[in-house]
Design an enzyme around this catalytic site. Structure first.
Site, PDB file in Angstrom:
ATOM      1  N   SER A 228       0.680  -1.156  -0.117  1.00 51.37           N
ATOM      2  CA  SER A 228       0.093   0.046   0.103  1.00 51.37           C
ATOM      3  C   SER A 228       0.870   1.200   0.066  1.00 51.37           C
ATOM      4  O   SER A 228       1.945   1.304   0.405  1.00 51.37           O
ATOM      5  CB  SER A 228      -0.973   0.144   1.276  1.00 51.37           C
ATOM      6  OG  SER A 228      -0.044   0.034   2.293  1.00 51.37           O
ATOM      7  N   GLY A 232       4.253   2.040   2.059  1.00 50.22           N
ATOM      8  CA  GLY A 232       5.459   2.566   1.192  1.00 50.22           C
ATOM      9  C   GLY A 232       5.934   3.901   1.674  1.00 50.22           C
ATOM     10  O   GLY A 232       7.324   4.024   1.784  1.00 50.22           O
ATOM     11  N   GLU A 249       6.571  -0.077  -4.831  1.00 50.81           N
ATOM     12  CA  GLU A 249       5.447  -0.061  -6.014  1.00 50.81           C
ATOM     13  C   GLU A 249       4.159  -0.325  -5.188  1.00 50.81           C
ATOM     14  O   GLU A 249       4.124  -1.316  -4.299  1.00 50.81           O
ATOM     15  CB  GLU A 249       5.650  -1.575  -6.689  1.00 50.81           C
ATOM     16  CG  GLU A 249       7.334  -1.672  -7.366  1.00 50.81           C
ATOM     17  CD  GLU A 249       7.375  -2.495  -8.729  1.00 50.81           C
ATOM     18  OE1 GLU A 249       6.685  -3.342  -8.949  1.00 50.81           O
ATOM     19  OE2 GLU A 249       7.785  -1.741  -9.500  1.00 50.81           O
ATOM     20  N   CYS A 283      -2.906  -4.520  -8.217  1.00 50.40           N
ATOM     21  CA  CYS A 283      -2.412  -3.408  -8.366  1.00 50.40           C
ATOM     22  C   CYS A 283      -2.758  -2.605  -9.683  1.00 50.40           C
ATOM     23  O   CYS A 283      -3.078  -1.494  -9.863  1.00 50.40           O
ATOM     24  CB  CYS A 283      -0.721  -3.230  -8.005  1.00 50.40           C
ATOM     25  SG  CYS A 283       0.005  -4.071  -8.915  1.00 50.40           S
TER      26      CYS A 283
END
Ligand code: NAD
Length: 482
Positions: A228, A232, A249, A283
């Site tokens: 998430s 991050g 990412e 994602c």
């Protein structure tokens, strides 16, 4: 009785000194426990990191071609045990068995490209300013790596991190998601089974605090994270204190624009697959369709018909095309998003509430859901849902479509379906994402850079040639020979 699993360190499972455990359950049947796993603290993390740090110099000085040959054997082992691992993945993550098989197949495909990097760790030779001197660059491994991964692709995401880390000469510790620890441990066990030197690749289980302990460990020189945006950000801050690099990412809110498509049927096929594989917990999932108003009614009818064909159920059962969500928390989160969207004025065209009847009551099932008449200011148009929910947002002009597509915090991937070359070109130029597809869903290829911009990604994209920029440093060498 559920089995107990230690961390995987230096080629074997290690019993922890203290007994803090968590369990992993089958999201299609919460009564089925997959095992108990170590909730690793600072001490367990230190044990795993000191093992990879201990062999780091030897692995770094092994030629890239030899590392690639060893990793090739690991890939063969993974191929041979593909179905066994796919079954573990489906029982733990929930996705249909065929999707688990495809995920492992894709991981092997991406890794094949990556292992070639063992032969391509090139620098360059330049003209020197001085006579009798060579000026050149060489690539050197960055140092021990921590890989922290989510639960939606419990084999593909770790492989995208571990293969480039290892082939470029780094040793690594994987911390899989606390929702898919067994798949992560089994993956690392299988890769090690083909003869990797002990300690080159370890795995520790646990949740957020385990991840933080890894990020803070002084021997870790690079953190490759997928998950998430909130996590991050937090990892990026922690790593900044030690000045170590982060490849992150993160989330997405990926649009598909439908604007006079070459074929409405084809567009719908691509959108449904990109939006509902892995029950939308991707994602790169298309989560919003922005459509020219003149085509909105036709597209809605076609989407409803296609979504009605999806069959929710236990991913091990034949014919199932929509697995459960991976956790109860995710089911609650997705339900909340849909309820709030309806309250804000979205029209429910299909689905909308958890499946609670019969067999479905055992797990975390949510049906394919379509919300129509969505407008830009609604929460559902901006926030990542991460579930089997698609929104339909009609617009009047292409400029509006592009503005709506960009008007989110995220910038991972996007698609446009159009037969107008000028519209396609303006979209490719104007969309603020790391990846973009024309007349194609948001499925990436195995040899091309993968990553996002804005709140979706930081650092060189993984997959393909860019990823070695993250896992290596450039050393500049001046060699005066005369
Ligand atoms: P998450 O951020 O909750 O967890 C991901 C991993 O990070 C887990 O292993 C977790 O234990 C660990 N973690 C969480 N907080 C941490 C912290 N503060 N410090 C260190 N480690 C921490 O994400 P999730 O719920 O597992 O996965 C879903 C999210 O992942 C979605 O937002 C999705 O978009 C994103 N995702 C992105 C990509 C991509 O490539 N861009 C791919 C898959 C998933």
């Amino acid at each position: 009785m559920a089995e107990y699993y230690g961390n995987y360190i230096s080629g074997r499972y290690v019993a922890p000194r203290r007994a803090a455990w968590f369990e992993s359950v089958n999201p299609a049947d919460r009564e089925e426990r997959l095992g108990l796993f170590v909730d690793s603290g600072v001490q367990e993390v230190a044990e795993a990191v000191s093992s990879i740090a201990g062999v780091a110099a030897r692995w770094a000085s092994t030629p890239g071609t030899e590392r690639a040959a060893m990793l090739q054997k690991a890939l063969i082992a993974l191929g041979e045990r593909k179905e066994e691992l796919a079954r573990v993945m489906t029982r733990e993550q929930g996705k249909p068995l065929q999707e688990s098989m495809n995920e492992i197949g894709k991981s092997i495909g991406e890794a094949q490209f990556m292992l070639g990097e063992g032969y391509r760790l090139n620098g360059y030779t330049a003209m020197s300013e001085k006579p009798g001197t060579w000026a050149q660059t060489v690539r050197v491994p960055v140092g021990p790596v921590a890989a922290i991964t989510p639960w939606n692709f419990p084999v593909l995401t770790p492989m995208r991190k571990l293969m480039p880390a290892l082939v470029t000469g780094n040793t690594a510790v994987l911390k899989p998601s606390e929702y898919t620890p067994l798949t992560g441990l089994k993956l690392v066990e299988i890769l090690n089974s083909a003869g990797l030197p002990g300690g080159v690749l370890n795995a520790v289980t646990g949740g957020r605090s385990t991840g933080e302990a890894l990020v803070k460990h002084h021997a870790i020189q690079a953190i490759t994270f997928t998950g998430s945006t909130a996590a991050g950000r937090s990892i990026y801050k922690l790593a900044a204190e030690r000045l170590v690099r982060v490849q992150a990412e993160m989330g997405g809110k990926n649009p598909a624009v439908v604007w006079d498509p070459p074929s409405m049927d084809e567009a719908v096929k691509h959108i449904v697959s990109a939006a509902f594989l892995c029950s939308g917990q991707r994602c790169t999932a298309i989560s919003r369709v922005i459509v020219r108003r003149a085509e909105a009614a036709e597209l809605e009818r076609a989407l409803v018909a296609a979504l009605a064909e999806l069959r929710p159920g236990n991913g091990l059962a034949a014919g199932v095309t929509l697995g459960p969500l991976t956790s109860e928390a995710q089911l609650t989160k997705v339900s909340g998003f849909v309820q709030r969207a309806v309250r804000e004025g979205a029209r429910l065209a299909l689905g909308g509430a958890p499946l609670l009847e019969g067999e479905y009551a055992k797990g975390f099932f949510f049906p394919a859901t379509l919300l129509a008449d969505v407008t830009e200011e609604m929460e559902i148009a901006r926030e990542e849902v991460f579930g089997p929910v698609l929104t339909l947002q009609p617009v009047d002009t292409f400029e509006e479509a592009l503005a709506v597509a960009n008007h989110v915090e995220y910038g991972l991937t996007a698609a446009i379906f159009t037969k107008d070359l000028s519209i396609a070109g303006r979209f490719v130029d104007g969309i603020q994402t790391g990846m973009v597809h024309v007349n194609h869903g948001t499925a990436p290829e195995s040899h091309m850079p993968f990553g996002g911009v804005k709140a979706s990604g930081v650092g060189p994209g993984s997959v393909g040639p860019t990823t070695k920029d993250f896992f290596t440093d450039i050393k500049t060498v001046y060699l005066k020979h005369t």
